[in-house]
Scaffold this active site. Structure first.
Site, PDB file in Angstrom:
ATOM      1  N   ARG A  12      21.739  51.989  39.849  1.00 54.04           N
ATOM      2  CA  ARG A  12      22.256  53.236  39.274  1.00 54.04           C
ATOM      3  C   ARG A  12      23.776  53.199  39.140  1.00 54.04           C
ATOM      4  O   ARG A  12      24.391  54.188  38.769  1.00 54.04           O
ATOM      5  CB  ARG A  12      21.864  54.420  40.153  1.00 54.04           C
ATOM      6  CG  ARG A  12      20.383  54.778  40.092  1.00 54.04           C
ATOM      7  CD  ARG A  12      19.973  55.759  41.190  1.00 54.04           C
ATOM      8  NE  ARG A  12      20.941  56.823  41.367  1.00 54.04           N
ATOM      9  CZ  ARG A  12      21.577  57.068  42.529  1.00 54.04           C
ATOM     10  NH1 ARG A  12      21.385  56.295  43.579  1.00 54.04           N
ATOM     11  NH2 ARG A  12      22.427  58.071  42.624  1.00 54.04           N
ATOM     12  N   LYS A  13      24.369  52.063  39.435  1.00 54.69           N
ATOM     13  CA  LYS A  13      25.831  51.941  39.364  1.00 54.69           C
ATOM     14  C   LYS A  13      26.250  51.675  37.913  1.00 54.69           C
ATOM     15  O   LYS A  13      26.772  50.620  37.569  1.00 54.69           O
ATOM     16  CB  LYS A  13      26.310  50.836  40.284  1.00 54.69           C
ATOM     17  CG  LYS A  13      25.981  51.098  41.753  1.00 54.69           C
ATOM     18  CD  LYS A  13      26.267  49.892  42.620  1.00 54.69           C
ATOM     19  CE  LYS A  13      25.830  50.141  44.059  1.00 54.69           C
ATOM     20  NZ  LYS A  13      25.988  48.945  44.913  1.00 54.69           N
ATOM     21  N   THR A  14      25.993  52.666  37.082  1.00 53.52           N
ATOM     22  CA  THR A  14      26.256  52.539  35.646  1.00 53.52           C
ATOM     23  C   THR A  14      27.441  53.418  35.249  1.00 53.52           C
ATOM     24  O   THR A  14      27.828  54.332  35.975  1.00 53.52           O
ATOM     25  CB  THR A  14      25.025  52.965  34.835  1.00 53.52           C
ATOM     26  OG1 THR A  14      24.626  54.292  35.240  1.00 53.52           O
ATOM     27  CG2 THR A  14      23.855  52.023  35.076  1.00 53.52           C
TER      28      THR A  14
END
Length: 231
Positions: free
Chosen positions: A154-156
């Protein structure tokens, strides 16, 4: 192999077989593209408005600056179509294709003012997504001889999640959960707040969300066994 080892092996096999289907929905991307165009163009392209005649037509090509995997062609096409619906965008390759430096990825033709105003935004989307796809493909190649899959997180970039996860898939990777809503992931911070009771945490999560995938971050075999005890 011990009984615990067999359970761990079965659990890992289940994880590695996971694959989240994801197709790029261009309608979902449109608001982001519109935002990008407003950000760049603002009240107008004052340079082109001064130098380029309104009726001037232009033909342009998008060329790969280096070797890599193409991703985001449909997004680039949308950029130009939003600038002028009469612009013709012809892709010369497809998303997922590996190209060499100098390869023509697409041809664009239409009113010069619209082409020039949209080119940077179109290239920004195409370059970033192709970069992610290319880097993912490198990782996929590195683990090709192992029983492993490259998955995203989810590190977008805020607002870009659907696009960046799409690029990972195009590069041969796999999508993990899209957000906090579609899978249970018990992390170290959760465990600190429940005093490290991993097995109980898994059991409670399974009871509350029986249809959701449940994963646990562990640091040793003892914690893995504890997590499996909650199944």
């Amino acid at each position: 192999m011990t009984c615990a080892g067999q359970l761990i092996e079965q659990h890992l096999a289940g994880v590695l077989d996971l694959e989240m289907e994801m197709n790029l929905n261009i309608a979902e991307v449109k608001p982001l593209v519109e935002l990008a165009l407003r950000e760049d163009i603002g009240t107008g392209d004052i340079t082109s408005d001064v130098l380029i005649a309104p009726g001037c037509e232009a033909n342009a090509v998008i060329i790969a600056g280096e070797r890599g995997v193409i991703a985001g062609l449909s997004v680039s096409e949308l950029v130009f179509n939003l600038m002028d619906s009469k612009i013709v965008f012809k892709a010369c390759v497809s998303d997922g294709d590996k190209v060499e430096k100098g390869k023509i990825a697409a041809r664009v033709s239409g009113r010069a003012r619209a082409v020039l105003a949209g080119e940077r935004t179109a290239l920004n989307f195409l370059s970033r997504l192709s970069g992610i796809a290319t880097k993912t493909a490198c990782f996929v190649e590195r683990v090709g001889s192992y029983r492993a899959k490259v998955m995203d997180t989810r590190k977008t970039t805020p607002g870009w999640r659907i696009l960046e996860k799409y690029a990972v898939m195009i590069g041969g990777g796999y999508n993990h959960r899209m957000g906090l809503y579609d899978a249970v992931l018990i992390k170290d911070n959760h465990l600190k707040l429940v005093e490290g009771r991993i097995g109980k945490a898994v059991a409670e999560a399974k009871k509350a969300h029986p249809s959701k995938r449940i994963e646990v971050e562990t640091t040793n075999i003892s914690e893995v066994k504890d997590a499996l005890s909650g199944n």
